[in-house]
Design a protein around this motif. Structure first.
Motif, mmCIF file in Angstrom:
data_model
loop_
_atom_site.group_PDB
_atom_site.id
_atom_site.type_symbol
_atom_site.label_atom_id
_atom_site.label_comp_id
_atom_site.label_asym_id
_atom_site.label_seq_id
_atom_site.Cartn_x
_atom_site.Cartn_y
_atom_site.Cartn_z
ATOM 1 N N UNK A 47 8.940 12.022 1.425
ATOM 2 C CA UNK A 47 10.356 11.686 1.288
ATOM 3 C C UNK A 47 10.884 10.955 2.515
ATOM 4 N N UNK A 48 10.330 11.243 3.682
ATOM 5 C CA UNK A 48 10.794 10.621 4.924
ATOM 6 C C UNK A 48 10.168 9.255 5.157
ATOM 7 N N UNK A 49 8.865 9.121 4.865
ATOM 8 C CA UNK A 49 8.151 7.891 5.233
ATOM 9 C C UNK A 49 7.605 7.120 4.047
ATOM 10 N N UNK A 50 7.818 7.586 2.833
ATOM 11 C CA UNK A 50 7.244 6.904 1.690
ATOM 12 C C UNK A 50 5.819 7.373 1.419
ATOM 13 N N UNK A 51 5.144 6.647 0.558
ATOM 14 C CA UNK A 51 3.828 7.087 0.069
ATOM 15 C C UNK A 51 2.715 6.724 1.046
#
Length: 346
Positions: free
Chosen positions: A269-273
């Motif tokens: 959720x913070x940095x993407x996949x």
């Protein structure tokens, strides 16, 4: 006598699950590597900063240049810390996932966390583009959590089994990935571009707000995971052995799965996949400190943090001034390593 009533005793574990004497030395070396990677990461950029100046600024000491403190503490240090925390969360999540599924090729994506988070984020970015971007992390976390709960419930049949978890998790991965690609194909090009950046995985522009959100989450869940390291050891031996040692298998597997989901969901959720960290880190850690999770968890966490920090650094420097998302760098590193594991682990 009911097996679940037998108190768990760590002394009943095989010798291979005792804490390896190499752990303190390895963790000390990894700590030095972490600090080195952070100092280099923070000092590199369009405005190069001397490592000693970087170190003093991080400690809050007076530097020779007033702009140095601003560049480090406002622009670069939060990004470095977010990358480090994301690596820690994904690595611990991957270690837990491999233990509860008894699959050396497992990582958070195998139980649908990555795909669920990606689908939820893409839905928000493409279908509801007017919604504040601050809700993207919330949507991603909820998406990963919902898919993981569905996987666990559908895998339940008088209890869960690692095989059912894997098979149903892979099925949900395929379904959610297909839906994500479908939405990207038919979405508005302006909104799709935002979604693609998020799917690539990046810590660009992260601030102290993200650090403050992710730090307590990571610390608390990591401590809980470490306190349950003996349970991970027994689950790794198989359900029958774990029950004979007094473990409450279903309760422990559910709790550990929830911790894995929360750590990976918060990181994504913070940095993407950002992919492959949960796969690579536990394998490298096992080669260094063995299979006991008392040493494996902190070692994998340190390795995961270092990998993401270095991946983000490479993404910034390789084709500067163009930045490559750190998720693409980890994919470039992780794909051949995954193939290697497939060949060697069969």
């Amino acid at each position: 006598m009911n097996n679940t009533s037998i108190p768990f005793q760590a002394s009943k574990l095989p010798l291979s699950f005792r804490l390896d004497r190499r752990v303190p030395r390895v963790l000390g070396i990894l700590l030095l590597l972490t600090l080195t990677a952070m100092i280099v990461h923070v000092g590199q950029g369009d405005y190069w900063i001397d490592p000693w100046e970087t170190f003093k600024s991080i400690l809050g000491l007076k530097t020779n240049h007033s702009e140095t403190f601003f560049i480090i503490n406002t622009l670069r240090l939060p990004r470095t810390l977010v990358a480090w925390l994301v690596g820690i969360g994904l690595a611990i999540s991957g270690t837990i996932t491999q233990a509860i599924t008894r699959n050396p090729l497992a990582d958070p994506s195998i139980i649908g966390i990555n795909a669920g988070a990606a689908l939820a984020a893409v839905i928000l970015l493409i279908i509801f583009p007017s919604v504040s971007l601050t809700l993207v992390p919330v949507a991603a976390f909820l998406g990963g959590l919902i898919i993981s709960i569905l996987v666990y419930l559908l895998a339940w049949e008088n209890g869960t089994s690692p095989v059912r978890l894997i098979l149903i998790g892979v099925s949900f991965n395929l379904i959610t990935s297909a839906l994500t690609n479908l939405m990207i194909t038919f979405g508005n090009i302006n909104h799709v571009s935002q979604a693609l950046v998020w799917l690539a995985g990046s810590v660009y522009g992260r601030s102290w707000e993200q650090v403050a959100t992710l730090l307590p989450w990571t610390i608390i869940l990591s401590i809980i995971a470490f306190l349950l390291s003996n349970e991970l050891n027994t689950l790794h031996l198989g359900d029958n052995v774990a029950k004979s040692l007094g473990s409450r298998v279903e309760w422990q597997r559910g709790l550990l799965l929830l911790i894995a989901v929360a750590l990976a969901g918060a990181s994504i959720a913070t940095a993407g996949a950002v992919g492959f960290i949960g796969l690579i880190s536990p394998h490298l850690a096992r080669q260094l400190v063995g299979v006991s999770h008392q040493g494996l968890l902190p070692t994998a966490a340190m390795i995961g943090g270092i990998i993401v920090v270095i991946a983000d650094l490479l993404g910034r420097l390789l084709f500067a001034p163009i930045e490559i998302p750190c998720g693409l760098i980890t994919a470039i590193i992780g794909t051949p390593y995954f193939i290697y594991l497939l060949i060697t682990k069969r």
